[in-house]
Write a protein that holds these residues in place. Structure first.
Motif, short mmCIF file in Angstrom:
data_model
loop_
_atom_site.label_atom_id
_atom_site.label_comp_id
_atom_site.label_asym_id
_atom_site.label_seq_id
_atom_site.Cartn_x
_atom_site.Cartn_y
_atom_site.Cartn_z
N TYR A 69 8.72 4.43 -4.32
CA TYR A 69 7.95 5.21 -5.29
C TYR A 69 8.67 5.21 -6.63
N ARG A 78 8.16 7.94 -9.31
CA ARG A 78 8.54 9.32 -9.00
C ARG A 78 10.05 9.49 -9.14
N TRP A 111 12.24 14.84 -3.38
CA TRP A 111 11.35 14.91 -4.54
C TRP A 111 10.94 16.35 -4.72
N TRP A 114 2.61 14.43 -3.08
CA TRP A 114 1.85 14.36 -4.32
C TRP A 114 0.51 13.66 -4.16
#
Length: 144
Positions: free
Chosen positions: A47, A50, A72, A143
């Motif tokens: 990711y 991110r 995260w 997310w």
């Protein structure tokens, strides 16, 4: 899936001494104990848009990280999938029966492996990177 303690999947003596036997464990066991750091770095790298960090669990006041995970915001990703970081720490603390703490890891994978006596991907019986990518893809990130 609820957070489970990494220690519940500790390798046996034969699994520690024989990489092929360790490789043959279930994916969850493999990434809970013995390749958690590989999974954490693969998750972060999966990711790139991110701000995923790498964190580790160690005994309170200790130096040696015994479990690594991706982080995260307040979400942690490890062998149990995505869970809140407090839930992950609580599961490990309860299992270990001793105070634990989370620490941010800013080292590269190679530096982490050298400092914490962990294996680099080329030191496994087979390449763990495709297995880790597949494992990460099984879980919907928070997310999404």
């Amino acid at each position: 899936m609820a957070a489970e303690a990494a220690g519940a999947f500790r390798r046996t003596a034969i699994e520690r001494s024989d990489q092929r036997i360790a490789w043959d464990r279930t994916d969850q066991a493999f990434f809970a104990a013995g390749a958690c750091h590989i999974l954490a770095w693969v998750c972060r790298d999966s990711y790139p848009d991110r701000a995923i960090e790498i964190a580790g669990v160690r005994l309170a006041g200790g130096r040696q990280v015994f479990h690594a995970y991706a982080l995260w915001n307040s979400w942690a990703f490890d062998h149990s999938g995505w869970n809140s970081e407090p839930e992950l720490l609580a599961a490990n603390t309860t299992f270990e029966g001793r105070p634990l703490e989370s620490v941010k890891i800013t080292d590269s994978l190679a530096e982490f492996c050298e400092t914490h006596h962990s294996r680099m991907p080329h030191q496994y019986w087979q390449d763990p990177l495709p297995r880790a990518h597949d494992y990460v893809s099984r879980y919907t990130p928070p997310w999404a």
